[in-house]
Design a protein around this motif. Structure first.
Motif, short mmCIF file in Angstrom:
data_model
loop_
_atom_site.label_atom_id
_atom_site.label_comp_id
_atom_site.label_asym_id
_atom_site.label_seq_id
_atom_site.Cartn_x
_atom_site.Cartn_y
_atom_site.Cartn_z
N PHE A 210 56.92 20.09 -17.07
CA PHE A 210 56.46 21.32 -17.72
C PHE A 210 55.09 21.67 -17.16
CE2 PHE A 210 54.10 22.66 -21.80
CZ PHE A 210 54.11 23.99 -21.45
N ASP A 211 54.98 22.85 -16.56
CA ASP A 211 53.71 23.32 -16.01
C ASP A 211 53.22 24.49 -16.85
OD1 ASP A 211 51.54 24.09 -14.44
OD2 ASP A 211 52.58 23.61 -12.57
N MET A 212 52.03 24.36 -17.45
CA MET A 212 51.49 25.44 -18.27
C MET A 212 51.10 26.67 -17.46
SD MET A 212 49.12 23.55 -21.12
CE MET A 212 49.78 22.29 -22.21
N VAL A 213 50.92 26.51 -16.16
CA VAL A 213 50.59 27.64 -15.30
C VAL A 213 51.78 28.60 -15.24
CG1 VAL A 213 50.09 28.31 -12.91
CG2 VAL A 213 48.95 26.33 -13.91
N VAL A 233 60.21 23.45 -16.76
CA VAL A 233 59.86 24.53 -17.68
C VAL A 233 58.55 25.14 -17.19
CG1 VAL A 233 59.33 25.17 -20.06
CG2 VAL A 233 60.91 23.30 -19.61
N ASP A 234 58.50 26.47 -17.10
CA ASP A 234 57.29 27.13 -16.62
C ASP A 234 56.39 27.57 -17.78
OD1 ASP A 234 58.04 29.81 -17.53
OD2 ASP A 234 59.48 29.84 -15.88
N GLY A 235 55.23 28.10 -17.43
CA GLY A 235 54.23 28.42 -18.43
C GLY A 235 54.56 29.59 -19.34
N LEU A 236 55.50 30.44 -18.94
CA LEU A 236 55.87 31.56 -19.82
C LEU A 236 56.51 31.07 -21.12
CD1 LEU A 236 57.28 34.48 -17.63
CD2 LEU A 236 55.02 34.23 -18.66
#
Length: 273
Positions: A210-213, A233-236
């Motif tokens: 999971f990348d908060m960016v 999982v992306d930051g959106l």
């Protein structure tokens, strides 16, 4: 009804686009503004916004810890994290909350990660890491933190009363050995920032990253994870997840479930690319 997001800088924020879409679909008369606030003007700006009739604000970098200090009352989550991303203005004072916790939980639910399957690795020890560390600590999962400054990571753990093993970037591979979850809570990989150079070879099949960016949506870290067949999982996911309870707090009803906010935000990011 007026609300907004305060930060420095704040021009890049996608929150107004998302909130306005929900307002329109809900048929509500309201506004949600970008509010650029330098750190030394934050307290005075909060006072001004209250006097101007704002219901409250979301708070982004670098004000989340300062926001908590201005509150007359704070949620358990905000106190545990030592930071707030939501301030509500009422007749009895300012109430602080941390809906980043909900955002992290939403992202982890999307990833399919389960706390009992193995260690979780958190990259970063700044403000963005606080909600993630709180969620991981509450889950009971063993936590490992990778950070350039081990002292800063140790300080974060002490300040939140959590337990975690601390690693530097030089021994990131050891931290990732056998981990079932990786969370990037740094700005590394964001457009205009250096890449996050952390090899994922030590992660087992089925691990989640999971990348908060979210700018870009596919960061180098997520690209590496997808190439290995890992769940991503992306930051959106976090951005949308943390915004839903904020919308309800500001405007008195849940965000419309049918609004295609992810597609709207993805289109906005493509325009900016």
């Amino acid at each position: 009804m007026k609300a907004g997001v305060a930060g420095w800088p704040v021009d890049h924020s996608l929150s107004p686009l998302m909130m306005q879409a929900w307002l329109t679909d809900a048929g509500l008369a309201g506004s949600y503004d970008r509010i650029g606030v330098q750190p030394d003007a934050f307290a005075a700006t909060i006072s001004r916004l209250r006097d101007a009739g704002y219901r409250g604000i979301n708070v982004t970098l670098p004000h989340k810890q300062a926001a908590l200090t201005l509150a007359d009352e704070a949620s358990e989550g905000a106190r545990a994290c030592g930071a707030a991303n939501l301030l509500l203005f009422g007749p009895d004072g300012i109430v602080a909350d941390n809906t980043d916790i909900v955002g992290v939980e939403a992202a982890l639910a999307e990833s399919g990660w389960q706390a009992g399957v193995g260690p979780a690795v958190l990259i970063g020890a700044g403000g963005a890491a606080r909600a993630a560390l709180h969620v991981l600590n509450a889950s009971g999962a063993p936590v490992r933190i990778i950070n350039r400054s081990r002292d800063r990571a140790a300080g974060l753990v002490r300040s939140m009363g959590c337990a975690a093993e601390i690693y530097g970037l030089d021994d990131a591979a050891a931290a990732l050995e056998g981990a079932r979850l990786v969370i990037n809570a740094t700005s590394l990989g964001m457009k205009g920032q250096p890449e996050l150079c952390v090899p994922l070879d030590a992660l087992p099949p089925g691990a989640a990253v999971f990348d908060m960016v979210y700018a870009p949506l596919e960061t180098p870290l997520l690209r590496q994870a997808r190439a290995r067949g890992l769940r991503t999982v992306d930051g959106l996911s976090m951005l949308i997840g943390q915004a839903r309870p904020a919308f309800e707090a500001f405007f008195g009803q849940p965000a419309p479930a049918g609004t295609q906010v992810r597609a709207l935000l993805e289109a906005a990011l493509e325009e900016r690319a």
